[in-house]
Scaffold this motif. Structure first.
Motif, short mmCIF file in Angstrom:
data_model
loop_
_atom_site.label_atom_id
_atom_site.label_comp_id
_atom_site.label_asym_id
_atom_site.label_seq_id
_atom_site.Cartn_x
_atom_site.Cartn_y
_atom_site.Cartn_z
N LEU A 75 0.73 -1.14 -0.25
CA LEU A 75 -0.10 0.19 -0.41
C LEU A 75 0.59 1.62 -0.30
CD1 LEU A 75 -2.64 -0.46 2.50
CD2 LEU A 75 -2.97 -1.28 0.38
N TYR A 76 2.05 1.33 0.69
CA TYR A 76 2.78 1.97 1.07
C TYR A 76 3.69 2.46 -0.49
CZ TYR A 76 2.29 2.72 5.43
OH TYR A 76 1.69 2.94 7.39
N GLU A 77 3.71 1.34 -1.00
CA GLU A 77 4.87 1.33 -2.93
C GLU A 77 3.58 2.21 -3.87
OE1 GLU A 77 5.75 -2.73 -3.27
OE2 GLU A 77 7.71 -2.74 -1.27
N ALA A 78 2.81 2.01 -3.29
CA ALA A 78 1.44 2.24 -4.79
C ALA A 78 1.01 3.31 -4.17
CB ALA A 78 -0.05 1.13 -4.34
N ALA A 79 1.15 4.16 -3.05
CA ALA A 79 0.59 5.33 -2.90
C ALA A 79 2.12 5.98 -3.39
CB ALA A 79 0.61 5.88 -1.49
N GLU A 80 3.41 5.92 -2.89
CA GLU A 80 4.51 6.35 -3.28
C GLU A 80 4.17 6.48 -5.10
OE1 GLU A 80 8.97 6.28 -1.69
OE2 GLU A 80 7.59 4.45 -1.50
N LEU A 81 4.46 5.66 -5.91
CA LEU A 81 4.14 4.99 -7.06
C LEU A 81 3.29 6.80 -7.69
CD1 LEU A 81 4.85 1.54 -7.95
CD2 LEU A 81 6.44 3.40 -7.76
N ASP A 82 2.00 6.84 -7.05
CA ASP A 82 1.55 7.59 -7.50
C ASP A 82 1.70 9.45 -6.68
OD1 ASP A 82 -0.44 5.86 -7.54
OD2 ASP A 82 -1.61 5.23 -6.46
N GLY A 83 2.59 9.58 -6.56
CA GLY A 83 3.51 10.79 -5.59
C GLY A 83 2.80 11.04 -4.85
N GLY A 98 3.29 12.23 -0.88
CA GLY A 98 4.12 12.42 -0.03
C GLY A 98 4.20 11.66 1.29
N PRO A 99 5.10 11.63 2.62
CA PRO A 99 4.70 11.07 3.32
C PRO A 99 3.73 11.13 4.70
CG PRO A 99 7.12 11.93 3.49
CD PRO A 99 6.50 12.87 2.14
N VAL A 100 3.45 12.76 3.97
CA VAL A 100 1.97 13.28 4.89
C VAL A 100 0.75 12.74 4.36
CG1 VAL A 100 0.49 15.36 6.07
CG2 VAL A 100 3.39 15.63 5.44
N PHE A 130 0.59 9.02 5.44
CA PHE A 130 0.14 9.31 6.94
C PHE A 130 -1.28 9.00 6.66
CE2 PHE A 130 -1.31 11.16 10.68
CZ PHE A 130 -0.97 10.10 11.08
N PHE A 131 -1.97 10.50 6.17
CA PHE A 131 -3.57 10.18 6.13
C PHE A 131 -4.50 9.06 5.32
CE2 PHE A 131 -1.96 14.19 7.81
CZ PHE A 131 -2.67 14.37 8.70
N SER A 132 -3.63 8.56 4.56
CA SER A 132 -4.38 7.87 3.28
C SER A 132 -3.95 6.45 3.49
CB SER A 132 -4.06 8.29 1.54
OG SER A 132 -4.23 10.33 1.57
N VAL A 133 -3.33 5.84 4.06
CA VAL A 133 -2.79 5.22 4.18
C VAL A 133 -2.65 3.97 6.23
CG1 VAL A 133 -1.43 2.83 4.28
CG2 VAL A 133 -1.33 4.65 1.80
N THR A 134 -1.55 5.02 6.25
CA THR A 134 -1.26 5.00 7.61
C THR A 134 -3.09 4.73 8.89
OG1 THR A 134 0.99 5.51 7.61
CG2 THR A 134 0.32 4.77 9.94
N LEU A 135 -3.29 6.02 8.54
CA LEU A 135 -4.83 6.04 9.33
C LEU A 135 -5.38 5.30 9.91
CD1 LEU A 135 -5.33 9.80 10.61
CD2 LEU A 135 -4.45 7.92 12.28
N PRO A 136 -6.09 5.21 7.88
CA PRO A 136 -7.24 3.95 7.76
C PRO A 136 -6.49 2.83 8.22
CG PRO A 136 -7.10 5.16 6.12
CD PRO A 136 -5.63 6.19 6.65
N MET A 137 -5.92 2.13 7.77
CA MET A 137 -5.46 1.47 8.17
C MET A 137 -5.03 1.19 9.92
SD MET A 137 -5.45 -0.75 5.35
CE MET A 137 -5.32 -2.54 5.55
N LEU A 138 -4.84 1.61 10.26
CA LEU A 138 -4.67 1.21 12.30
C LEU A 138 -6.32 2.07 12.55
CD1 LEU A 138 -1.03 3.36 13.06
CD2 LEU A 138 -1.94 0.47 12.77
N SER A 139 -6.79 2.50 11.91
CA SER A 139 -8.40 3.24 12.60
C SER A 139 -9.21 2.15 13.60
CB SER A 139 -9.36 3.16 11.46
OG SER A 139 -9.67 2.50 10.77
N PRO A 140 -9.05 0.65 13.34
CA PRO A 140 -9.63 -0.09 14.11
C PRO A 140 -8.50 -0.02 15.55
CG PRO A 140 -9.45 -1.24 12.03
CD PRO A 140 -8.56 -0.31 11.76
#
Length: 318
Positions: A205-213, A215-217, A220-230
């Motif tokens: 998921l991080y690799e796909a987001a990075e390929l889509d351009g 950035g770290p912020v 964080f809000f598009s991958v990390t927080l949704p996956m950590l929400s539970p």
């Protein structure tokens, strides 16, 4: 003859079912035997005292005389005549609203830093978790009071930067902040839970987001927080309940008075004062049941709102 032959298998099945049922009952009895110490402890140490407290909340009880039934008088007095009660409520809500987000935010930030394997990562994880092992102990609260008291290390450190605060535990505008700081300092337990959650986030998921351009912020809000929400929901519920129950730190830092000027008068501390200082056990029991109802309501609201912001893998949010 045919009827007899046909009846035998049916009778055999009935006997087999009877034997299986008997074995199941024996297993159930064995399970209850092993569970009996826990069941007895739950009834004698939890359910029984809770029911006794519920009864006492409708009585006038001073620990020395027999309880006198007064109905809803304790609740009416609490909600309509006791100004210190409402001050304790507002102080507790302020404490929870500040301490819980700060604690979870710090725990998540440290967890993200320590989620990457580097030299010494295990040591730092243990070091950051250690304060949670100590908990809100009396010894830690005494050290905290000395640190923030007159001539303490925090006052001297701030004085070096031109901030002369004096004894923070003796000033109404700072005293509650010292209690909040002690709660935030014990962020190790939610940090470990966040670490476990971060380990489960798929790397692709991080690799796909990075390929889509992204950035770290954005990651964080598009991958990390949704996956950590539970995990965030779990920590939020636990820390909110724990914050409402906070007692030791406020008791020690304020010497049991909730001062200065009731600035550290948390709900549980006021409950203790009414029950063990004023010997108003009926009133204190009523306060305890109101606290239970409020915590249950807030917990229900958190779970009720989870459908709008908690994401589970494989779930379609459309």
């Amino acid at each position: 003859m045919a009827d007899t032959v046909l009846a035998r298998p049916s009778g055999g099945r009935t006997a087999a079912r009877a034997r299986a049922s008997a074995r199941g009952r024996r297993r159930d009895r064995a399970a209850y035997v092993f569970l009996s110490p826990w069941i007895a402890g739950a009834c004698l140490l939890t359910v029984g005292p809770m029911l006794a407290s519920l009864y006492l909340s409708f009585t006038d009880y001073d620990l020395f005389d027999a309880p006198k039934w007064v109905g809803l008088a304790n609740y009416r007095r609490m909600f309509t005549q006791d100004d210190r009660y409402w001050h304790a409520v507002t102080t507790t809500l302020e404490y929870v609203a500040i301490a819980v987000p700060l604690k979870l935010g710090l725990a998540l930030a440290v967890a993200m830093v320590l989620s990457k394997e580097r030299r010494g990562t295990g040591f730092y994880r243990s070091a950051f978790y250690a304060p949670s092992l100590l908990g809100a102990s009396v010894s830690v609260a005494l050290v905290w009071r000395a640190m923030y008291g007159d001539g303490g290390v925090v006052g001297r450190l701030l004085g070096a930067f031109g901030l002369h605060t004096g004894s923070m535990v003796d000033q109404p505008r700072y005293a509650l902040l010292t209690v909040i700081a002690l709660a935030v300092w014990q962020f190790g337990a939610p940090m470990v839970i966040f670490l476990a959650g971060l380990k489960q986030v798929p790397k692709d998921l991080y690799e796909a987001a990075e390929l889509d351009g992204a950035g770290p912020v954005r990651r964080f809000f598009s991958v990390t927080l949704p996956m950590l929400s539970p995990v965030l929901l779990f920590n939020l519920v636990l820390e909110t309940i724990h914050a409402f129950q906070s007692f030791t730190s406020a008791f020690i830092i304020s010497s049991g008075r909730g001062g200065p000027s009731d600035s550290t008068l948390l709900y549980t501390l006021y409950l203790y004062q009414r029950g063990f200082n004023d010997f108003r056990m009926g009133y204190a029991s009523a306060m305890a049941w109101v606290l239970l109802a409020v915590v249950a309501l807030i917990t229900a609201l958190l779970f009720g709102s989870a459908g709008r912001w908690v994401f589970y893998a494989g779930e379609d949010k459309r």
